[in-house]
Design a protein around this motif. Structure first.
Motif, PDB file in Angstrom:
ATOM      1  N   ALA A  15       0.906  -1.314   0.111  1.00 43.58           N
ATOM      2  CA  ALA A  15       0.159   0.235   0.103  1.00 43.58           C
ATOM      3  C   ALA A  15       1.049   1.315   0.255  1.00 43.58           C
ATOM      4  O   ALA A  15       0.795   2.651  -0.650  1.00 43.58           O
ATOM      5  N   GLY A  16       1.532   1.402   0.690  1.00 46.82           N
ATOM      6  CA  GLY A  16       3.054   2.103   0.575  1.00 46.82           C
ATOM      7  C   GLY A  16       3.659   2.668  -0.865  1.00 46.82           C
ATOM      8  O   GLY A  16       3.783   3.542  -1.322  1.00 46.82           O
ATOM      9  N   GLU A  17       4.067   2.026  -1.027  1.00 49.04           N
ATOM     10  CA  GLU A  17       4.506   1.267  -2.206  1.00 49.04           C
ATOM     11  C   GLU A  17       4.009   2.543  -3.612  1.00 49.04           C
ATOM     12  O   GLU A  17       4.011   3.375  -4.194  1.00 49.04           O
ATOM     13  N   LEU A  18       2.960   1.688  -3.482  1.00 49.85           N
ATOM     14  CA  LEU A  18       1.679   2.190  -4.325  1.00 49.85           C
ATOM     15  C   LEU A  18       1.547   3.913  -4.307  1.00 49.85           C
ATOM     16  O   LEU A  18       0.474   4.738  -5.496  1.00 49.85           O
ATOM     17  N   PRO A  69       5.529  -0.248 -12.425  1.00 47.48           N
ATOM     18  CA  PRO A  69       4.020  -0.006 -11.992  1.00 47.48           C
ATOM     19  C   PRO A  69       3.762  -0.990 -12.685  1.00 47.48           C
ATOM     20  O   PRO A  69       3.722  -2.567 -12.464  1.00 47.48           O
ATOM     21  N   VAL A  70       2.707  -1.634 -11.376  1.00 49.44           N
ATOM     22  CA  VAL A  70       1.643  -2.163 -11.330  1.00 49.44           C
ATOM     23  C   VAL A  70      -0.086  -2.094 -11.864  1.00 49.44           C
ATOM     24  O   VAL A  70      -0.994  -0.221 -12.110  1.00 49.44           O
ATOM     25  N   PRO A  71      -0.403  -2.842 -12.851  1.00 49.14           N
ATOM     26  CA  PRO A  71      -1.698  -1.819 -13.385  1.00 49.14           C
ATOM     27  C   PRO A  71      -2.536  -2.157 -12.222  1.00 49.14           C
ATOM     28  O   PRO A  71      -2.378  -2.511 -11.143  1.00 49.14           O
ATOM     29  N   PRO A  72      -3.332  -1.481 -12.818  1.00 53.44           N
ATOM     30  CA  PRO A  72      -4.904  -0.580 -11.912  1.00 53.44           C
ATOM     31  C   PRO A  72      -6.056  -1.833 -11.618  1.00 53.44           C
ATOM     32  O   PRO A  72      -6.136  -1.215 -10.303  1.00 53.44           O
ATOM     33  N   ASP A  73      -5.316  -2.942 -11.901  1.00 59.11           N
ATOM     34  CA  ASP A  73      -6.397  -3.736 -11.626  1.00 59.11           C
ATOM     35  C   ASP A  73      -5.503  -4.984 -10.633  1.00 59.11           C
ATOM     36  O   ASP A  73      -6.767  -5.890  -9.672  1.00 59.11           O
ATOM     37  N   ILE A  74      -4.528  -4.655 -10.008  1.00 70.20           N
ATOM     38  CA  ILE A  74      -4.159  -5.952  -8.875  1.00 70.20           C
ATOM     39  C   ILE A  74      -4.462  -4.920  -7.550  1.00 70.20           C
ATOM     40  O   ILE A  74      -4.119  -3.686  -7.443  1.00 70.20           O
ATOM     41  N   GLU A  75      -4.623  -5.778  -6.595  1.00 69.17           N
ATOM     42  CA  GLU A  75      -4.983  -5.011  -5.254  1.00 69.17           C
ATOM     43  C   GLU A  75      -4.052  -5.047  -4.622  1.00 69.17           C
ATOM     44  O   GLU A  75      -3.024  -6.619  -4.633  1.00 69.17           O
TER      45      GLU A  75
END
Length: 75
Positions: A15-18, A69-75
């Motif tokens: 969560a912090g990295e995002l 970068p992480v795709p927006p659909d990954i939680e």
């Protein structure tokens, strides 16, 4: 550390990295300082290493980061 506590720590780190990918967070010095570990060093495209004043320790520590970068659909 129990498996549940380890999982919570990993989720908190993610969560912090995002949050650091959010332009508003990156534009806020106080938020970036709050989220980044005091030992974190960023090297700019120019090769310079900006410095920052010491602050209180962050709530989490980065486990591993390669700048992907992480795709927006990954939680």
């Amino acid at each position: 550390m129990s498996e549940a506590r380890a999982s919570d720590a990993v989720n908190e780190a993610i969560a912090g990295e995002l949050a650091l990918l959010d332009p508003a967070v990156r534009a806020s010095r106080s938020e970036a300082v709050r989220l980044l570990d005091p030992e974190f060093v960023e090297i700019g495209a120019s090769g310079r290493r900006p410095s920052r004043a010491p602050s209180s320790p962050p709530a989490w520590r980065m486990f591993y980061h390669q700048g992907t970068p992480v795709p927006p659909d990954i939680e």
